[in-house]
Structures are given as structure tokens and as C-alpha cells.
Design a protein around this motif. Structure first.
Motif, PDB file in Angstrom:
ATOM      1  N   ASN A   1       0.837  -1.196   0.000  1.00 27.25           N
ATOM      2  CA  ASN A   1       0.000   0.000   0.000  1.00 27.25           C
ATOM      3  C   ASN A   1       0.883   1.261   0.000  1.00 27.25           C
ATOM      4  O   ASN A   1       1.656   1.469   0.931  1.00 27.25           O
ATOM      5  CB  ASN A   1      -0.887  -0.027   1.250  1.00 27.25           C
ATOM      6  CG  ASN A   1      -1.928   1.052   1.232  1.00 27.25           C
ATOM      7  OD1 ASN A   1      -1.705   2.114   0.655  1.00 27.25           O
ATOM      8  ND2 ASN A   1      -3.063   0.796   1.850  1.00 27.25           N
TER       9      ASN A   1
ATOM     10  N   VAL B   1       0.359   4.366   0.662  1.00 26.08           N
ATOM     11  CA  VAL B   1       0.229   5.262   1.817  1.00 26.08           C
ATOM     12  C   VAL B   1       0.991   4.696   3.008  1.00 26.08           C
ATOM     13  O   VAL B   1       1.689   5.421   3.736  1.00 26.08           O
ATOM     14  CB  VAL B   1      -1.259   5.485   2.165  1.00 26.08           C
ATOM     15  CG1 VAL B   1      -1.396   6.253   3.456  1.00 26.08           C
ATOM     16  CG2 VAL B   1      -1.946   6.230   1.044  1.00 26.08           C
ATOM     17  N   HIS B   2       0.909   3.374   3.205  1.00 26.51           N
ATOM     18  CA  HIS B   2       1.673   2.768   4.293  1.00 26.51           C
ATOM     19  C   HIS B   2       3.164   2.957   4.064  1.00 26.51           C
ATOM     20  O   HIS B   2       3.919   3.219   5.008  1.00 26.51           O
ATOM     21  CB  HIS B   2       1.349   1.274   4.407  1.00 26.51           C
ATOM     22  CG  HIS B   2      -0.028   1.023   4.938  1.00 26.51           C
ATOM     23  ND1 HIS B   2      -0.567  -0.232   5.055  1.00 26.51           N
ATOM     24  CD2 HIS B   2      -0.967   1.874   5.383  1.00 26.51           C
ATOM     25  CE1 HIS B   2      -1.781  -0.136   5.550  1.00 26.51           C
ATOM     26  NE2 HIS B   2      -2.043   1.128   5.754  1.00 26.51           N
TER      27      HIS B   2
ATOM     28  N   MET C   1      -2.998  10.194  -1.586  1.00 20.95           N
ATOM     29  CA  MET C   1      -4.396  10.059  -1.181  1.00 20.95           C
ATOM     30  C   MET C   1      -5.329  10.493  -2.295  1.00 20.95           C
ATOM     31  O   MET C   1      -6.386   9.903  -2.500  1.00 20.95           O
ATOM     32  CB  MET C   1      -4.654  10.902   0.057  1.00 20.95           C
ATOM     33  CG  MET C   1      -4.053  10.302   1.296  1.00 20.95           C
ATOM     34  SD  MET C   1      -4.295  11.399   2.663  1.00 20.95           S
ATOM     35  CE  MET C   1      -3.425  10.492   3.905  1.00 20.95           C
ATOM     36  N   LEU C   2      -4.944  11.558  -3.029  1.00 21.88           N
ATOM     37  CA  LEU C   2      -5.788  12.012  -4.131  1.00 21.88           C
ATOM     38  C   LEU C   2      -5.894  10.940  -5.209  1.00 21.88           C
ATOM     39  O   LEU C   2      -6.949  10.707  -5.773  1.00 21.88           O
ATOM     40  CB  LEU C   2      -5.213  13.291  -4.736  1.00 21.88           C
ATOM     41  CG  LEU C   2      -5.685  14.597  -4.107  1.00 21.88           C
ATOM     42  CD1 LEU C   2      -5.086  15.774  -4.837  1.00 21.88           C
ATOM     43  CD2 LEU C   2      -7.195  14.688  -4.148  1.00 21.88           C
TER      44      LEU C   2
ATOM     45  N   LYS D   1      -4.325   1.701  -4.285  1.00 25.18           N
ATOM     46  CA  LYS D   1      -4.355   0.685  -3.231  1.00 25.18           C
ATOM     47  C   LYS D   1      -3.777  -0.608  -3.779  1.00 25.18           C
ATOM     48  O   LYS D   1      -4.344  -1.207  -4.692  1.00 25.18           O
ATOM     49  CB  LYS D   1      -5.775   0.464  -2.733  1.00 25.18           C
ATOM     50  CG  LYS D   1      -6.085   1.409  -1.582  1.00 25.18           C
ATOM     51  CD  LYS D   1      -7.420   1.152  -0.970  1.00 25.18           C
ATOM     52  CE  LYS D   1      -7.693   2.211   0.098  1.00 25.18           C
ATOM     53  NZ  LYS D   1      -9.088   2.273   0.428  1.00 25.18           N
TER      54      LYS D   1
END
Lengths: 327, 170
Positions: B27, B29-30, B75-76, B80
Motif C-alpha cells: 500500500n 500510503v503505508h 491520497m488524491l 491501493k
């Protein structure tokens, strides 16, 4: 590192953290009372004398509430995020001096937890980490409103951090040090708010934006975003965001007092009392702002931050630098 | 002496663990969050080396501002568990080559005689080392030209970003 130093630090950590955490319910109470009277209402008055126990009751209620995690949420990040907000605010609170050194039990004790020689940068660094709590909370909730709130807050906090940092640099130029205790000590005769009035204004405006409070509370904006980044939060996780916001208010107020308003210094009353009096006055000012101004629109907020506040802060810095160099 | 050694082990361990996580997590973001962990633990190492000014700047600039913008973009896009972008042969080969070059360079530095002498006798820290004043003095005298060239580079990057953002597509 001798044992006495460790014990002294441990005691001071407990006092400061205990103070910040215990005083938050009473700031909430003060906010509700002051807002009430400013809006021609009475505010909380049922629980305890003058409604003093109302926020305690609310806190107990929050403990009892069901703790919901949305099914599609990123569970680990969802749980960590509120903690980040609180922890960064509490860490920042450790370097704010409550008074000059005092003699206690034959030891010279400084009235702040950690003596960091770059304390001002330390505060800016830890509060800049605080944005993660809100951004991650908004993202991990897996909800459109929360994500929008989180994104707004990251853009807003980064924009206003610049103006905030630059307004503090102007005072650093005058003081010649980054140590908060030393800056506070230098203001025995003249508070830095006098030579740095514009710096103070810029700091306060960006400080309000940093803490996401009205009129800059766009990350939550209940009328358009349904409470924004914490829409999906309930129970104590939600309470942690609340706690973090108020702890952040105290940090912003504490830095403003130490850097611009003479810190703990004042006539007649002892230093710690002066600090607390100024803190209360500053928090009252925060609440007053909230009762007075309507919320800005998002594009107005960004335009104001980048086109008005930042140039003003830079101009203030340049003028200060020239004056310091010529003097 | 025990506490600094313990702290060093802790920060170094967290840094290595988080770095591995940055590479192996799926992921994005992670991955970005683990990179923040790396930056924070490295700033802890800076503090152990008496460079508190650098440590504060590391957190303020890298962890507090640049990584937030990274997260903003991630995020935008809301990626995933995307497939890795560079899996083709040429890109992989370039990555391995680059890793070997960096490794040899680091090994060479660590094994150089200058370094051995430094490790044998733990050097005394001069007063004011790592303070903002000391860093500023060195930056504006000895390293003036590299410093100014870097600032011009940054200015070019800013202008480029504005030009790209202002361009009308279609």
C-alpha cells in the motif's frame, strides 16, 4: 545522567502532562460558557455549580459510547491517527517554560520539562507532525467527506506553517537565540510584542489556522463536510481529536506568550501565576474569535495565506533584519 | 554510556525496520508512513550526535512538510495495492546497478583509514558544535558557492512548477 536528574524530569513530565490533560475539560467548559454568554444564552449550568461538572459528565459519556470502526477503513491507521494528534501536542508542551529557574530542595530546577537549545524549532517540528493525525484520520476512514477534510487540513497547515515560522524568525533575529527560556528571560523590560507587533499579528492568525479553529475550521466545516476528518470517529477516538485540538491551542498560546508577551514575567504575582493568567486570557481570545467571525471559504483561506500573510511575514522579516543589521 | 548505546540501537533498529517496510509494503500510503518513521528515527540519531539543529530541521522540513505533500498526492490518486511500476528488465537492472554502486561507496568510506582512526578514539565534541550559529557560519563561508547554487536550483524548480501548473491543457 544522574538519578536525581531522572527523578526531577519524571516529576516534571507528570506535572505538565497532567496539567494539560486535566485542564482541557475546563477549557471546554469555559468555551461553552463564554460562547453562550456572547450569544445571549447561559451555557451549561445543570451539572454541578455553574455547570462545572458538565464536561466531566460528557467525558464519562464518551468512555461509555460504542467504539465504531468503519468496515472498509484502514484499521491500523484509523486507530493510530487520533493518538498522533494528542501525542505531538503533548510533546510540544514539554519545552514551554512556565517560569525562570527556582531553588527547590537545594537543586536548581528549570520550570520546563526539557531544556532544548533549539526549543522554538522543536515546537514547530512537533506541531508540523500533528497534521498527520488529521490527514491520516481523514484518509483511513474511507469516506469522501473525511478525505476532503484531511486534504484540506494538510494544505492549510502547510501553508500557514510558513507564515508562522517566518514570524517567529523575526523575533529570533532580535533575541539571538532559539531557546524559549532565554527568549522569555530577555523580556523583563520590553515585551517582544512591542517591536514585533506585525510579527505577533501574523503569528496569532496562523496559529488559529494551525489549530483548525474558527474562522479557519475548514477541515471539519460541519455545514459542508459533515465534520470533515472525524465524521467516522466515535467514542474516545473522537474525544482524542477533541483533546488534541485543545492541547494544540494551549501550545500555540504558550509559544505566543513566551515569545511575544513576556512569558512568565510580570509585576507583583509569582511567575507561574502570571503564565497561567496570560494563558487563560489567550484562550479567552481564541473563543472570542470563534464567536465573532464567520468561516472563510476555502479559496479565500488559501489566497489569504499565500498572497497576504506570507508576503507580510517575509516583509516583516526583511525590515527586522535591516533594522538589526544597522543598529 | 549505556543509555546512548541503547538509544542508538533503538533508533537504528527502527530505521532499518521501517526502511524494509517502505520497500516491501504494497500500500503506497503505508510506504509513505514508514518513510516518515525512517526520517524520525534518523533525526533521533542526529540528536545522539549532538546535532539537534539538524534533527529539528529534518523533522520540520522532510517529515513535516515534504512527506505531507507526498501523502497528499497519494491520497488524491487513492492507489491501493498497485502493481509496482518498474518491473521490466532494464529498470530492474538499473536499480541493481545503482544499489551496488551505493553499497561499494559506503563500504569504501567505512573502511577508509580516516574512519578507523575516528572510531578508535572517540573524539571530543567542540563547544557549540551543531548549533545554528556554527552551521550558519560554515554554510555562509566555506560552503557558500554550493549553497547558492542549490538555492538557484530550487528557484528553477519553483518556476518550473508554476509554469507547469499554469499551462492550459487541450
Amino acid at each position: 545522567m544522574d538519578t536525581a536528574f531522572l527523578i526531577e524530569s519524571a516529576i516534571k513530565v507528570h506535572i505538565v502532562l497532567g496539567f494539560v490533560l486535566l485542564v482541557v475539560p475546563y477549557i471546554v467548559w469555559m468555551e461553552r460558557k463564554v460562547l453562550g454568554h456572547m450569544q445571549d444564552r447561559i451555557g451549561p449550568e445543570r451539572v454541578g455549580p455553574f455547570g462545572l461538572l458538565q464536561t466531566i459528565a460528557d467525558g464519562i459519556k464518551l468512555f461509555m459510547k460504542e467504539d465504531l470502526v468503519p468496515a472498509q477503513a484502514d484499521k491500523v491507521v484509523f486507530i493510530i491517527a487520533p493518538g498522533i494528534t494528542v501525542v505531538t501536542a503533548l510533546i510540544a508542551a514539554t519545552v514551554i517554560p512556565w517560569g525562570d529557574t527556582v531553588e527547590l530542595f537545594g537543586r536548581t530546577v528549570a520550570l520546563h520539562v526539557a531544556d532544548v537549545n533549539v526549543a522554538l524549532l522543536f515546537v514547530l517540528a512537533t506541531t508540523s507532525m500533528g497534521v498527520y493525525g488529521i490527514v491520516l484520520g481523514g484518509w483511513a476512514s474511507n469516506s469522501k467527506y473525511s478525505l476532503l477534510g484531511g486534504l484540506r487540513s494538510s494544505a492549510q497547515m502547510i501553508s500557514y506553517e510558513l507564515a508562522q515560522g517566518i514570524s517567529l524568525v523575526s523575533v529570533v533575529l532580535l533575541a539571538g537565540t532559539l531557546s524559549l527560556a532565554e527568549i522569555g528571560r530577555q523580556q523583563a523590560h520590553l515585551w517582544y510584542v512591542v517591536p514585533q507587533f506585525f510579527g505577533f499579528l501574523i503569528y496569532v492568525i496562523s496559529g488559529v489556522a494551525e489549530t483548525n479553529r474558527a474562522p479557519f475550521d475548514l477541515p471539519e466545516a460541519e455545514t459542508e463536510l459533515v465534520a470533515g476528518f472525524h465524521t467516522e470517529y466515535s467514542s474516545m477516538k473522537w474525544a482524542f481529536y477533541f483533546l488534541g485540538e485543545y492541547a494544540n491551542m494551549m501550545v500555540v498560546a504558550g509559544v505566543a506568550i513566551t515569545v511575544f508577551l513576556g512569558g512568565w514575567q510580570g509585576p507583583v504575582l509569582p511567575p507561574v501565576v502570571w503564565f497561567l493568567v496570560k494563558l487563560t486570557a489567550f484562550l479567552f481570545f481564541f473563543i472570542w474569535l470563534r464567536a465573532t467571525f464567520p468561516r472563510l471559504r476555502y479559496d479565500q483561506l488559501m489566497a489569504f495565506g499565500w498572497k497576504v500573510l506570507l508576503p507580510a511575514a517575509i516583509l516583516n522579516l526583511v525590515v527586522t533584519a535591516v533594522v538589526v543589521a544597522l543598529w | 554510556m549505556l543509555i546512548p548505546a541503547f538509544l542508538f540501537a533503538m533508533f537504528a533498529g527502527i530505521a532499518i525496520g521501517c526502511s524494509l517496510g517502505v520497500i516491501f509494503h504494497r500500500n503506497p500510503v503505508h510506504c509513505a508512513l514508514l518513510l516518515v518513521g525512517v526520517l524520525l528515527s534518523v533525526s533521533g540519531l542526529f540528536i545522539l550526535l549532538n546535532a539537534s539543529f539538524l534533527a529539528a530541521l529534518q523533522v520540520l522540513v522532510y517529515a513535516g512538510a515534504i512527506m505531507v505533500l507526498f501523502l497528499f498526492v497519494l491520497m488524491l490518486l487513492n492507489l491501493k495495492g498497485e502493481n509496482p511500476l518498474l518491473t521490466r528488465g532494464a529498470a530492474k537492472g538499473f536499480g541493481i546497478l545503482f544499489a551496488i554502486v551505493v553499497f561499494v561507496e559506503l563500504l569504501w568510506t567505512v573502511l577508509s583509514p580516516q574512519m578507523e582512526g575516528g572510531m578508535a578514539a572517540s573524539p571530543t565534541v567542540p563547544t557549540g558544535f551543531g548549533s545554528p550559529a556554527a552551521i550558519g557560519r560554515v554554510l555562509y563561508t566555506v560552503w557558500l558557492y554550493p549553497f547558492e547554487i542549490t538555492s538557484i536550483l530550487l528557484l528553477i524548480a519553483v518556476i518550473g512548477a508554476v509554469v507547469l501548473a499554469k499551462r492550459k491543457f487541450g
